[in-house]
Design a protein around this motif. Sequence first.
Motif, PDB file in Angstrom:
ATOM      1  N   UNK A 103      65.222  27.468  39.113  1.00 20.78           N
ATOM      2  CA  UNK A 103      63.906  27.165  38.250  1.00 20.78           C
ATOM      3  C   UNK A 103      63.917  25.550  38.148  1.00 20.78           C
ATOM      4  N   UNK A 104      62.903  25.078  37.835  1.00 22.86           N
ATOM      5  CA  UNK A 104      62.875  23.525  37.486  1.00 22.86           C
ATOM      6  C   UNK A 104      61.479  23.123  36.824  1.00 22.86           C
ATOM      7  N   UNK A 105      61.538  22.337  35.931  1.00 22.05           N
ATOM      8  CA  UNK A 105      60.362  21.722  35.263  1.00 22.05           C
ATOM      9  C   UNK A 105      60.745  20.127  35.537  1.00 22.05           C
ATOM     10  N   UNK A 106      59.771  19.333  35.021  1.00 26.58           N
ATOM     11  CA  UNK A 106      59.933  17.780  35.334  1.00 26.58           C
ATOM     12  C   UNK A 106      61.131  17.478  34.791  1.00 26.58           C
ATOM     13  N   UNK A 133      68.161  17.162  38.810  1.00 27.01           N
ATOM     14  CA  UNK A 133      69.452  17.980  38.936  1.00 27.01           C
ATOM     15  C   UNK A 133      69.206  19.051  39.908  1.00 27.01           C
ATOM     16  N   UNK A 134      67.988  19.871  39.850  1.00 28.09           N
ATOM     17  CA  UNK A 134      67.640  20.818  40.959  1.00 28.09           C
ATOM     18  C   UNK A 134      67.745  20.279  42.311  1.00 28.09           C
ATOM     19  N   UNK A 170      61.428  24.390  51.580  1.00 24.46           N
ATOM     20  CA  UNK A 170      61.208  24.375  49.981  1.00 24.46           C
ATOM     21  C   UNK A 170      60.103  25.038  49.821  1.00 24.46           C
ATOM     22  N   UNK A 171      59.807  26.194  48.959  1.00 23.39           N
ATOM     23  CA  UNK A 171      58.686  26.956  48.663  1.00 23.39           C
ATOM     24  C   UNK A 171      58.708  26.888  47.139  1.00 23.39           C
ATOM     25  N   UNK A 172      57.330  26.361  46.766  1.00 22.73           N
ATOM     26  CA  UNK A 172      57.261  26.540  45.170  1.00 22.73           C
ATOM     27  C   UNK A 172      56.550  27.688  44.805  1.00 22.73           C
ATOM     28  N   UNK A 173      57.198  28.414  43.836  1.00 21.83           N
ATOM     29  CA  UNK A 173      56.252  29.307  43.094  1.00 21.83           C
ATOM     30  C   UNK A 173      55.928  29.235  41.559  1.00 21.83           C
ATOM     31  N   UNK A 174      54.714  29.057  41.486  1.00 17.72           N
ATOM     32  CA  UNK A 174      54.037  28.483  40.209  1.00 17.72           C
ATOM     33  C   UNK A 174      54.543  29.681  38.899  1.00 17.72           C
ATOM     34  N   UNK A 206      61.664  27.527  44.490  1.00 18.10           N
ATOM     35  CA  UNK A 206      61.727  26.949  43.281  1.00 18.10           C
ATOM     36  C   UNK A 206      60.615  27.563  42.501  1.00 18.10           C
ATOM     37  N   UNK A 207      61.245  28.201  41.420  1.00 20.40           N
ATOM     38  CA  UNK A 207      60.033  28.613  40.149  1.00 20.40           C
ATOM     39  C   UNK A 207      59.822  27.497  39.438  1.00 20.40           C
ATOM     40  N   UNK A 208      58.425  27.225  40.003  1.00 22.11           N
ATOM     41  CA  UNK A 208      57.863  25.859  39.201  1.00 22.11           C
ATOM     42  C   UNK A 208      57.423  26.163  37.772  1.00 22.11           C
ATOM     43  N   UNK A 209      58.182  25.458  36.707  1.00 21.59           N
ATOM     44  CA  UNK A 209      58.032  25.757  35.508  1.00 21.59           C
ATOM     45  C   UNK A 209      57.193  24.516  34.880  1.00 21.59           C
ATOM     46  N   UNK A 210      56.285  23.926  35.638  1.00 22.66           N
ATOM     47  CA  UNK A 210      55.571  22.895  35.046  1.00 22.66           C
ATOM     48  C   UNK A 210      55.670  21.667  35.467  1.00 22.66           C
ATOM     49  N   UNK A 211      56.236  21.521  36.945  1.00 21.96           N
ATOM     50  CA  UNK A 211      56.487  20.406  37.353  1.00 21.96           C
ATOM     51  C   UNK A 211      55.346  19.429  38.020  1.00 21.96           C
ATOM     52  N   UNK A 212      55.217  18.149  37.933  1.00 25.87           N
ATOM     53  CA  UNK A 212      53.973  17.568  38.571  1.00 25.87           C
ATOM     54  C   UNK A 212      53.912  17.507  40.032  1.00 25.87           C
ATOM     55  N   UNK A 213      52.982  17.291  40.600  1.00 26.03           N
ATOM     56  CA  UNK A 213      52.897  17.256  42.005  1.00 26.03           C
ATOM     57  C   UNK A 213      53.512  16.287  42.481  1.00 26.03           C
ATOM     58  N   UNK A 214      53.778  14.992  41.852  1.00 26.39           N
ATOM     59  CA  UNK A 214      54.706  13.997  42.226  1.00 26.39           C
ATOM     60  C   UNK A 214      56.271  14.432  42.382  1.00 26.39           C
TER      61      UNK A 214
END
Length: 84
Positions: free
Chosen positions: A24-27, A32-33, A78-82, A54-62
Amino acid sequence: MCEVSYLGRIRNGKVGMKLAIATTASDAFALPATVMMRSAVDSLVGKHFLDIFVLDCGMTSRSRQKMKKSIPGSWAKVHFIPID
């Protein structure tokens, strides 16, 4: 890590396994991720292909772009899952 399936790519005379990892990752946790993912790729390059989820817990597109740029595409994807 879990074994998913055989990869039809042959390197150094051996067929590598296709592996999957998830995080999981947030901004706040993006750096670290990314370090963890890059370390996994670097230790397995030439041996196995990685699918990274990557379970996207609020990452910015940047942050997502920086993360993708840090992972070499020839041995990992890498696959992002919102996550709401």
